[in-house]
Structures are given as C-alpha cells and as structure tokens.
Design a protein around this motif. Sequence first.
Motif, mmCIF file in Angstrom:
data_model
loop_
_atom_site.group_PDB
_atom_site.id
_atom_site.type_symbol
_atom_site.label_atom_id
_atom_site.label_comp_id
_atom_site.label_asym_id
_atom_site.label_seq_id
_atom_site.Cartn_x
_atom_site.Cartn_y
_atom_site.Cartn_z
ATOM 1 N N ASN A 12 -3.509 6.342 3.451
ATOM 2 C CA ASN A 12 -4.788 5.666 3.648
ATOM 3 C C ASN A 12 -5.871 6.221 2.716
ATOM 4 O O ASN A 12 -6.664 5.466 2.154
ATOM 5 N N TYR B 85 -9.107 4.221 1.183
ATOM 6 C CA TYR B 85 -9.904 3.704 2.290
ATOM 7 C C TYR B 85 -10.646 4.836 2.995
ATOM 8 O O TYR B 85 -10.239 5.999 2.938
ATOM 9 N N ALA C 121 -8.344 4.908 9.551
ATOM 10 C CA ALA C 121 -7.137 5.497 10.152
ATOM 11 C C ALA C 121 -7.508 6.387 11.327
ATOM 12 O O ALA C 121 -6.877 7.417 11.554
#
Length: 386
Positions: free
Chosen positions: A343, A349, A354
């Motif tokens: 992630n 991101y 997450a």
Amino acid sequence: MKAFWHIILRELHRLGPDPLVWFCIVFAPLLSALFFTTFMAQGLPTSLPIGIVDQDNTSTTRQIVRNLDAMQQTGVAAHYADVTEARRAMQRGEVYAFFYIPRGTTSLAQQQKQPKISFYTNYTYLVAGSLAMRDMRMMSELAAGAAARSVLYARGATEQQAMAFLQPIVIETHPISNPTLNYNVYLSNSLIPGILAIFIFMMTVYGIGMEIKQGTASEWLSRAHGRIHLALLGKLLPQTLMFLGVGAIIIIYLYGVLRFPCLGGMWRMMGVMTLYVLACQGMGVFMIAMLPTLRLGLSFASLWGVVSFSICGMSFPVLAMDAPLQGLALLFPLRHYFLLYVNTALDGYPLLNAWPYLLWLCFFISLPLLCGWWLKRQLLTVKYVP
C-alpha cells in the motif's frame, strides 16, 4: 522511574556479555539482508542452461537457435542428437529445458504445411522452468511469425499489410509498481522483514524464558515492585531500541542505497517498520506466556516465524487459500506488514487506506497488556523442567 531504570540496567548487564544475543539481534538480520539482496542482484536469473535438438540444421533453424541464445534468461548450453539424449541430460540436471526442431521444419514452413517444433521444461525447478518456458515459447511464436511474414512477402504484401495480418491487435503491457519485474524488489521486501520477525520472536522469548530457566523471575518482578508491565517494559526496551535500529538500517539500505520503489517515502516505511517491530515483540511475549518453557517457547517462535513466509501472501495469494487459512493469515504480523508495504511503498497510498492492517499491528502490540496477568502467574509458579 528508579525501578524502571534499574530493570533496564539489569537487562543490559545480562545482554552485554552474551555474543549470541548480539549476533541474533544485530548481525544476523543485517547479514541476511545483505545476502538476499546480493544473491538476487540481477533481478532475475540469467543465462539458464537449455539444450537444443536441431535435426533440421538449416540456416533458418540455426538463426532461431542464435536468437534463443541471445535472450537474457536462457543460454544454449549443449546440442543433442535426439530427444532421448536431451531428456536424459535434463533428468541429470544439466539443463532446465530443451528445444526440439524436427527434420524438415524449414521446408514444411516454406510449403505452408505447418511444421511443429517442441520444447520441454523441467518444472521441478519452478522459477527456472517458468523463465525457460517463457523464452522458448516467445521464440516459437517469433519463428512462426517470421515464417508467415516470408510467405506474405512472397505473395507481394507490404510490410504494413504483413504486420497487420500477423499482429492485428498490438498489446502493451504495463507492470505496475515493479516495471522491471525485478525479483529482488519483490522478494527482499518480504523475506528480510520475515527473517527479522523470527529473530524478534526468538529473542523476546529467550529473554523472558531465561528468567524462568535461571530461577530469577521472582527477583526480576520484585525490582518492578510486582508490576509485570513495568518489568516487561524495562526488560524489552533495550532489545526494542536495537531492533528498531536494525529495522531503520534495513529501510535505508533497501530504499536509499538500492533504490527500490518507495512511492510513499522512507519516513512512512520507517513508521511501518516501527509498528512491525513492536508487534513482533508483543507476539513474542504472548508466545512465552502461553508456553512458559524456554524450549517450547522457542519452538513456537521459530515455527510461527517460518510459517509466516508461506501464509503472508508473498509466495501464494491469500485470497486463493481456503477460508480457514485466510482467517489464520491475520494472526501473522508479517501478513500485515506485507500489505502495508504494498500500500505504501509500491502503490504510494496514504496509510489510512490500509487502516485495518494498522489496527492489527496495534493489536499485536497490546498483547502484553492482555496476557500480562497470566505471564506474571506463570513466572511465579512455573518451575523450569529441562
């Protein structure tokens, strides 16, 4: 605070003279990181030995063999007279695959009678077999296209007309986050934290288990005035700082020195590594609390750490596992670190994307708070059995 510092000094005095401790906490994880990253420095295995059975032996087939030898992943290691000889060489492990061109291939291609060429791969070696298979398959398709193009040229087709017939749809492949398909990028970012987790599990269990083995658990607790959480904090803090230092070196080495993809930035991965180290320590405390014997606790730690590699999703997708195994995968800190790495480092991101995996790591960190009362009871009552 005075009791807390006394426990820290006591732990440093216990750790200092033991070279095994320093090897497991500092040198072994760093040596493992250096070993795996240099072992896979090429990104993919190159020049995998393959055999050739060219019974046609024309200029066309010899050109096919030269092109196959020029590919990065494969290298022509030997020529064989027939399939039986090549098969035996593959069974002896001398080559990973062989390419078979039967007699009359060139003339049949010129007559448009669809000759057949074959390739055989030893899939006992999955990675080597897959890479050799890919190169030989690609060369087979290129050879077929070259033969068809020659026929089209002979019929008066232009280059544009021939290519439009041979490849009516052009396919563009864009591997996301790892465009070079580098095995080092993919595997090292999972294997090295997994090895680090094994050492954290074992050293946490070892530090507490030795108190039971040496009969010093009561004295350790008395220094903390019977407060198990204070005792654990003072005992584990030196290890925590050393493991965090090792984790920081690994992050700097992977993303700063080797320049592995890290779209989210090194500081974000530093935060993920910090949570991961603390989560592994919390899991280690839980292990020794459930099995308060040094031998059984270390066995539990090593087993859980080794299984992490198989169930974290690195080698086999978790979503393709049976439902019970998918649930079991959540109990391994490496699974959540792997997803946070994907992630953060690969996709870039924000960590909030997450957040469930962050909560799972926080849950592992809180395990000593949940099982502390049980660990205290075990420390005061369990007698060491060799």
